[in-house]
Write a protein that holds these residues in place. Structure first.
Motif, mmCIF file in Angstrom:
data_model
loop_
_atom_site.group_PDB
_atom_site.id
_atom_site.type_symbol
_atom_site.label_atom_id
_atom_site.label_comp_id
_atom_site.label_asym_id
_atom_site.label_seq_id
_atom_site.Cartn_x
_atom_site.Cartn_y
_atom_site.Cartn_z
ATOM 1 N N LEU A 204 36.928 45.783 39.480
ATOM 2 C CA LEU A 204 38.300 45.997 39.913
ATOM 3 C C LEU A 204 38.719 47.453 39.717
ATOM 4 O O LEU A 204 39.441 48.023 40.534
ATOM 5 N N ALA A 205 38.229 48.076 38.638
ATOM 6 C CA ALA A 205 38.597 49.469 38.369
ATOM 7 C C ALA A 205 38.078 50.385 39.486
ATOM 8 O O ALA A 205 38.738 51.367 39.847
ATOM 9 N N PHE A 236 36.175 44.816 50.088
ATOM 10 C CA PHE A 236 37.298 44.242 49.352
ATOM 11 C C PHE A 236 38.479 45.216 49.337
ATOM 12 O O PHE A 236 39.635 44.830 49.544
ATOM 13 N N ALA A 237 38.171 46.493 49.127
ATOM 14 C CA ALA A 237 39.240 47.498 49.146
ATOM 15 C C ALA A 237 39.889 47.551 50.538
ATOM 16 O O ALA A 237 41.108 47.652 50.660
ATOM 17 N N ALA A 238 39.067 47.431 51.585
ATOM 18 C CA ALA A 238 39.601 47.454 52.957
ATOM 19 C C ALA A 238 40.444 46.207 53.237
ATOM 20 O O ALA A 238 41.448 46.261 53.938
ATOM 21 N N ALA A 239 40.027 45.076 52.669
ATOM 22 C CA ALA A 239 40.754 43.822 52.906
ATOM 23 C C ALA A 239 42.141 43.858 52.283
ATOM 24 O O ALA A 239 43.068 43.210 52.766
ATOM 25 N N VAL A 268 34.541 41.578 44.283
ATOM 26 C CA VAL A 268 34.169 42.275 43.051
ATOM 27 C C VAL A 268 33.854 41.212 41.999
ATOM 28 O O VAL A 268 34.167 40.034 42.173
ATOM 29 N N ASP A 269 33.234 41.662 40.898
ATOM 30 C CA ASP A 269 32.871 40.750 39.811
ATOM 31 C C ASP A 269 33.947 40.778 38.724
ATOM 32 O O ASP A 269 34.737 41.732 38.630
ATOM 33 N N LEU A 270 33.952 39.760 37.900
ATOM 34 C CA LEU A 270 34.747 39.770 36.672
ATOM 35 C C LEU A 270 33.770 39.588 35.514
ATOM 36 O O LEU A 270 32.648 39.124 35.730
ATOM 37 N N PRO A 271 34.195 39.926 34.289
ATOM 38 C CA PRO A 271 33.300 39.636 33.156
ATOM 39 C C PRO A 271 32.923 38.156 33.120
ATOM 40 O O PRO A 271 31.848 37.785 32.661
ATOM 41 N N ASN A 275 31.320 37.889 41.762
ATOM 42 C CA ASN A 275 32.023 37.574 43.026
ATOM 43 C C ASN A 275 33.244 36.675 42.837
ATOM 44 O O ASN A 275 33.574 35.899 43.726
ATOM 45 N N LEU A 276 33.902 36.773 41.683
ATOM 46 C CA LEU A 276 35.007 35.829 41.438
ATOM 47 C C LEU A 276 36.301 36.250 42.121
ATOM 48 O O LEU A 276 37.193 35.428 42.303
#
Ligand SMILES: NC(=O)c1ccc[n+]([C@@H]2O[C@H](COP(=O)([O-])OP(=O)(O)OC[C@H]3O[C@@H](n4cnc5c(N)ncnc54)[C@H](O)[C@@H]3O)[C@@H](O)[C@H]2O)c1
Ligand SMILES: [Zn+2]
Length: 457
Positions: A204-205, A236-239, A268-271, A275-276
């Motif tokens: 996310l960062a 994802f950023a474009a979406a 993006v991933d989460l800890p 792909n969450l």
């Protein structure tokens, strides 16, 4: 005439799981008269325009094969305005060879046939959104996917429109193909944003850094150059930026070219897991340049080869035996068709998980130190064994080797997998190559035994 529109249209409809309407047949059904008779009467074009308008007015997506002269009628051209219109390419010699000696009223004399061909060509060019010569080309065009060696060098012409472009690429790919991409974009290149190479980009960062760095307005286009990690985070950023800006992935890995850059899934991933967080955001174009793989390390190629073999098994064609560029084209077309049938992953798209339930379990048990391709190779082996399908191709092509991971951890990960519902795990299996079945309930003991056979020691 003679391009094979009816044959190709029917094949395309079948691939996309959509109804097929042949305009000539629709006219005959509506009037009860033969096309040749209506032609002699001089009423054919009128009936044809009505049939095309009626077919296109429906709410369900469908494939319509037009007659060769349909676009001469302004009413048809108007009806086509909101449709995706594909020109089936054929040269005059081939077309004449196919129709000569037949009963088509406008194909009785070679000279006038050729004149007609020349006269209609500009009309076709005007109405067509894209052109194709075979069913894979048609599927790829429908999905906005362009496959061609050397396309990076002419990106500016392949990114739709003429708006400014901002480029996202990973730090490693920037050093290898970044300059050529800039040159290919020419005057359209506005800014370049770098993300870390590999899975580290899918945070996310990193997405936030992209959002804050963008200067795009809604018409601007984001081009993502890199492997699946880059295209996932950039997509994802474009979406999400400005609630969605158009984007164009340019995949530089084999995984990207046959899988990750196709179908509109971004993440993006989460800890907590991979792909969450993500969105469905279909690219306005996907540019696949197989030449970009020349610089790919062998290990990365192997990851992609696992997806290529998976696709070949789903399709029932030995894609892995073709020259790589041809294999990529067919595999990409296969994924496009499946995703156009099921853009939001509610049914048929689940077949793409063949072997992946096992692969994900092994990856999790190895704390993600196991390359995805190695895990998929093993997963395919297990899926084929449970399917009772010959495993020799997978063994020869991918050389799967049992991994050292904790058996109970792998089993726990598999049971947690989202595809496991209620008691028994649900798997994608093959009745035979080319005939996948999704959601197959398999007794847990059999699944566990198949998983255990992939684990060494
Ligand atoms: N969105 C989807 O539908 C989808 C489908 C499958 C996989 N994925 C995602 O894709 C990711 C994996 O993608 P990947 O396998 O492409 O890996 P990647 O993007 O991590 O790239 C692998 C490595 O290869 C390097 N590289 C890329 N192109 C190169 C080139 N042409 N020459 C030399 N080096 C190059 C990269 O810098 C990186 O170090 C995963 O995060 C996975 O979740 C997404
Ligand atoms: Zn995969």
């Amino acid at each position: 005439m003679g391009a094979g529109k009816t044959t190709l249209g029917a094949a395309l409809a079948e691939r996309l799981g959509r109804p097929f309407v042949d305009a000539d047949a629709a006219v005959e059904a509506a009037t009860g008269c033969a096309v040749a008779d209506l032609f002699r009467e001089g009423t054919f074009r009128e009936h044809e325009a009505r049939a095309v308008a009626a077919a296109l007015a429906g709410r369900e997506p469908l494939v319509v094969a037009l007659g060769g002269g349909a676009v001469e009628s302004p009413a048809v051209r108007e009806a086509l305005r909101d449709a995706f219109t594909l020109l089936v390419e054929v040269d005059a010699d081939t077309a004449w060879a196919r129709v000569a000696g037949g009963d088509r009223p406008l194909a009785q004399d070679e000279t006038s046939f050729r004149e007609l061909y020349e006269r209609r060509a500009p009309l076709y060019a005007e109405v067509a959104d894209a052109a194709a010569a075979d069913v894979e080309g048609a599927v790829l065009a429908a999905g906005g996917v362009h496959v061609e060696s050397g396309s990076l060098g002419r990106l500016a012409t392949l990114v739709p429109g003429d708006a400014a472009v901002e480029l996202v690429t990973d730090a490693r790919v920037a050093g290898i193909h970044g300059m050529e991409a800039q040159l290919g974009l020419g005057g359209r290149a506005r800014a370049t944003h770098e993300v870390p190479a590999g899975e580290e980009a899918k945070q996310l960062a990193v997405a936030e850094r992209l959002w804050r760095g963008f200067r795009l307005d809604r018409d601007g286009v984001l081009v993502a150059l890199g492997g699946g990690a880059t295209t996932d985070v950039a997509g994802f950023a474009a979406a999400t930026y400005l609630r969605g800006v158009p984007w164009v992935p340019v995949p530089t890995t084999l995984v990207g070219q046959v899988d990750a850059a196709i179908g509109g899934k971004t993440a993006v991933d989460l800890p907590e897991g991979k792909n969450l967080v993500g969105a469905f955001h279909w690219p306005v174009r996907t540019v696949i340049d197989p030449e970009l793989l020349d610089t790919l390390p062998e290990g990365e190629l192997l990851n992609g080869r696992a997806e290529l073999v998976k696709t070949g098994l789903l399709l029932g064609e030995r894609l892995w035996e073709l020259p790589l560029g041809d294999g990529i084209r067919l595999a990409a077309a296969f994924k496009v068709a499946v995703c156009l049938r099921d853009p939001y992953d509610r049914g048929p798209r689940q077949q793409l998980n063949l072997g992946h339930t096992f692969a994900h379990a092994l990856e999790a048990a190895a704390d993600f130190s196991l390359p995805h391709g190695r895990a998929v190779a093993l997963g395919l082996l297990a899926a084929l064994r449970l399917s009772g399908v010959d495993t020799r191709d997978v063994e020869r092509e991918l050389r799967p080797e049992p991994v050292r991971v904790d058996r109970d951890r792998a089993w726990a990960a598999l049971a947690r997998d989202k595809k496991a519902s209620g008691g028994s795990p649900r798997l994608v299996l093959l009745d035979a190559p080319g005939r996948p079945r999704t959601g197959v309930e398999v007794p847990p003991a059999d699944v566990r035994a198949a998983l255990d056979s992939l684990i060494a020691g």
